[in-house]
Design a protein around this motif. Structure first.
Motif, short mmCIF file in Angstrom:
data_model
loop_
_atom_site.label_atom_id
_atom_site.label_comp_id
_atom_site.label_asym_id
_atom_site.label_seq_id
_atom_site.Cartn_x
_atom_site.Cartn_y
_atom_site.Cartn_z
N HIS A 20 -24.65 -51.72 18.91
CA HIS A 20 -25.46 -51.30 17.77
C HIS A 20 -24.70 -51.20 16.45
O HIS A 20 -25.32 -50.95 15.41
CB HIS A 20 -26.13 -49.95 18.06
CG HIS A 20 -27.31 -50.07 18.98
ND1 HIS A 20 -27.18 -50.16 20.36
CD2 HIS A 20 -28.64 -50.16 18.73
CE1 HIS A 20 -28.37 -50.27 20.90
NE2 HIS A 20 -29.28 -50.27 19.95
N TRP A 21 -23.38 -51.41 16.45
CA TRP A 21 -22.68 -51.44 15.17
C TRP A 21 -23.20 -52.61 14.35
O TRP A 21 -23.41 -53.72 14.87
CB TRP A 21 -21.18 -51.59 15.36
CG TRP A 21 -20.49 -50.45 16.04
CD1 TRP A 21 -19.66 -50.54 17.13
CD2 TRP A 21 -20.54 -49.06 15.69
NE1 TRP A 21 -19.21 -49.29 17.48
CE2 TRP A 21 -19.73 -48.36 16.61
CE3 TRP A 21 -21.20 -48.33 14.69
CZ2 TRP A 21 -19.55 -46.98 16.57
CZ3 TRP A 21 -21.03 -46.95 14.65
CH2 TRP A 21 -20.22 -46.29 15.58
N LYS A 22 -23.38 -52.40 13.07
CA LYS A 22 -23.94 -53.43 12.20
C LYS A 22 -22.88 -54.26 11.48
O LYS A 22 -23.20 -55.30 10.90
CB LYS A 22 -24.87 -52.79 11.16
CG LYS A 22 -26.08 -52.09 11.76
CD LYS A 22 -26.98 -53.09 12.48
CE LYS A 22 -28.17 -52.43 13.14
NZ LYS A 22 -29.14 -51.88 12.19
N THR A 23 -21.62 -53.81 11.50
CA THR A 23 -20.58 -54.51 10.75
C THR A 23 -19.46 -54.99 11.67
O THR A 23 -19.15 -54.36 12.68
CB THR A 23 -19.97 -53.59 9.68
OG1 THR A 23 -19.32 -52.48 10.31
CG2 THR A 23 -21.03 -53.09 8.71
N ASP A 24 -18.84 -56.08 11.28
CA ASP A 24 -17.69 -56.58 12.02
C ASP A 24 -16.53 -55.59 11.99
O ASP A 24 -15.77 -55.48 12.97
CB ASP A 24 -17.22 -57.91 11.43
CG ASP A 24 -18.19 -59.05 11.72
OD1 ASP A 24 -18.98 -58.93 12.69
OD2 ASP A 24 -18.17 -60.06 10.97
N ALA A 25 -16.41 -54.85 10.89
CA ALA A 25 -15.31 -53.89 10.77
C ALA A 25 -15.40 -52.82 11.86
O ALA A 25 -14.39 -52.49 12.51
CB ALA A 25 -15.33 -53.24 9.39
N PHE A 26 -16.59 -52.30 12.08
CA PHE A 26 -16.76 -51.27 13.12
C PHE A 26 -16.63 -51.88 14.51
O PHE A 26 -16.00 -51.28 15.40
CB PHE A 26 -18.11 -50.57 12.95
CG PHE A 26 -18.07 -49.39 12.03
CD1 PHE A 26 -18.32 -48.11 12.50
CD2 PHE A 26 -17.77 -49.54 10.68
CE1 PHE A 26 -18.29 -47.00 11.65
CE2 PHE A 26 -17.73 -48.45 9.82
CZ PHE A 26 -17.99 -47.19 10.30
N ARG A 27 -17.22 -53.05 14.72
CA ARG A 27 -17.12 -53.69 16.04
C ARG A 27 -15.67 -54.00 16.39
O ARG A 27 -15.23 -53.76 17.52
CB ARG A 27 -17.96 -54.98 16.06
CG ARG A 27 -19.45 -54.74 16.26
CD ARG A 27 -20.19 -56.05 16.52
NE ARG A 27 -20.19 -56.90 15.33
CZ ARG A 27 -21.13 -56.86 14.39
NH1 ARG A 27 -22.14 -56.02 14.49
NH2 ARG A 27 -21.06 -57.68 13.34
N SER A 28 -14.92 -54.51 15.43
CA SER A 28 -13.53 -54.85 15.69
C SER A 28 -12.70 -53.61 15.99
O SER A 28 -11.88 -53.60 16.91
CB SER A 28 -12.94 -55.60 14.49
OG SER A 28 -13.58 -56.84 14.31
N SER A 29 -12.90 -52.57 15.20
CA SER A 29 -12.17 -51.33 15.43
C SER A 29 -12.49 -50.76 16.81
O SER A 29 -11.61 -50.20 17.49
CB SER A 29 -12.50 -50.31 14.34
OG SER A 29 -11.80 -49.12 14.54
#
Length: 287
Positions: A20-29
């Protein structure tokens, strides 16, 4: 409250957040074991429950995170802002203690501390932890910029992250309680006003907070004792029973929702008016 979804195992919680993360930054982290992964891993120590609102005006400020629900919202202007909202909520849930028999002033103090820590985690630390996130979040200046653009804070963060984190906490605490109002800018004044709103929230819950503290402590003990499925079922039965008492919107603790919504939306209107009035000023700072 509708579409209640239980996330029983730690893997369930991680998989749900990652999807459900909307950004690559959050998914990658999250995927790479970074800041977001660590917050979610702490959140996943208990079964979790997500849901949606049935009456957004009443439930938006209801703080259902305290009593075990994470409310989904899909109306934010930017994907990064939605991720920051979810981070804020799961930080609350991941770190909040439950203390049966706690007195009112101690209860209010622990809730304010939890709000302080969640705000620092999702409004300050996250920008130091995730490179490039600040540029994708807000198009206007925000409270965090004063620290991100401060060479002394950047040096402290690089050399001593623990003390830098404590510095950010105490700087925010100072704005909440101690900084002279005449020395504060718009963003800081609204941090102070929302701190005052937190006292009103606690008063709204003065008669019911012991019930939540008792139940959540029992739920926590069941889950940590090894019966996560039993704890999840126990919690769903409790929350559905509370919601069933509201024949209109199926909102748990509807009386408290009604009382606090009036306060929240009145302050929100003043906040929006203040931001709109400052929109043309170069020094505009918003959280």
């Amino acid at each position: 409250m509708k579409h209640l979804v239980p996330l029983v195992t730690r893997d369930d919680v991680h998989a749900h957040c990652l999807a459900h993360w909307k950004t690559d930054a959050f998914r990658s982290s999250h995927r790479e074991g970074g800041y977001i992964h660590d917050v979610v891993d702490q959140y996943a120590r208990l079964p979790r429950f997500t849901c949606e609102t049935t009456n957004d005006r009443l439930e938006r400020a209801h703080f259902c995170t305290w009593w075990g629900l994470t409310m989904r919202r899909d109306d934010y202007a930017a994907p990064a802002v939605e991720d920051l909202y979810i981070l804020h909520e799961i930080w609350h849930a991941a770190h909040i203690p439950f203390i049966p028999g706690i007195g009112f002033e101690a209860f209010h103090g622990k809730m304010e501390r939890n709000e302080l820590e969640a705000s620092v985690a999702s409004e300050l630390l996250v920008y130091f932890k995730i490179d490039g996130l600040r540029e994708s979040a807000f198009p206007h200046p925000i409270y965090a910029d004063r620290f991100l653009n401060d060479p002394a804070m950047r040096l402290l963060w690089r050399e001593n992250e623990v003390v830098a984190t404590n510095t950010l906490l105490e700087a925010r605490r100072n704005v909440m309680y101690s900084k002279p109002e005449g020395d504060m800018d718009l963003s800081e004044r609204w941090i102070r006003k929302f701190t005052m709103q937190n006292r009103q929230w606690s008063i709204v819950w003065a008669d019911r907070y012991p019930d939540i503290e008792d139940h959540m402590h029992r739920f926590q003990q069941m889950a940590h004792g090894g019966d996560r499925k039993g704890a999840a079922d126990f919690h769903i039965d409790w929350i559905e029973a509370e919601a069933a008492s509201d024949a209109v919107d199926h909102i748990p603790f509807r009386d408290q929702a009604l009382l606090f919504a009036t306060i929240y939306w009145a302050n929100r209107a003043k906040y929006d008016a203040a931001l709109n009035g400052a929109a043309s000023k170069p020094a505009r700072m918003t959280a």
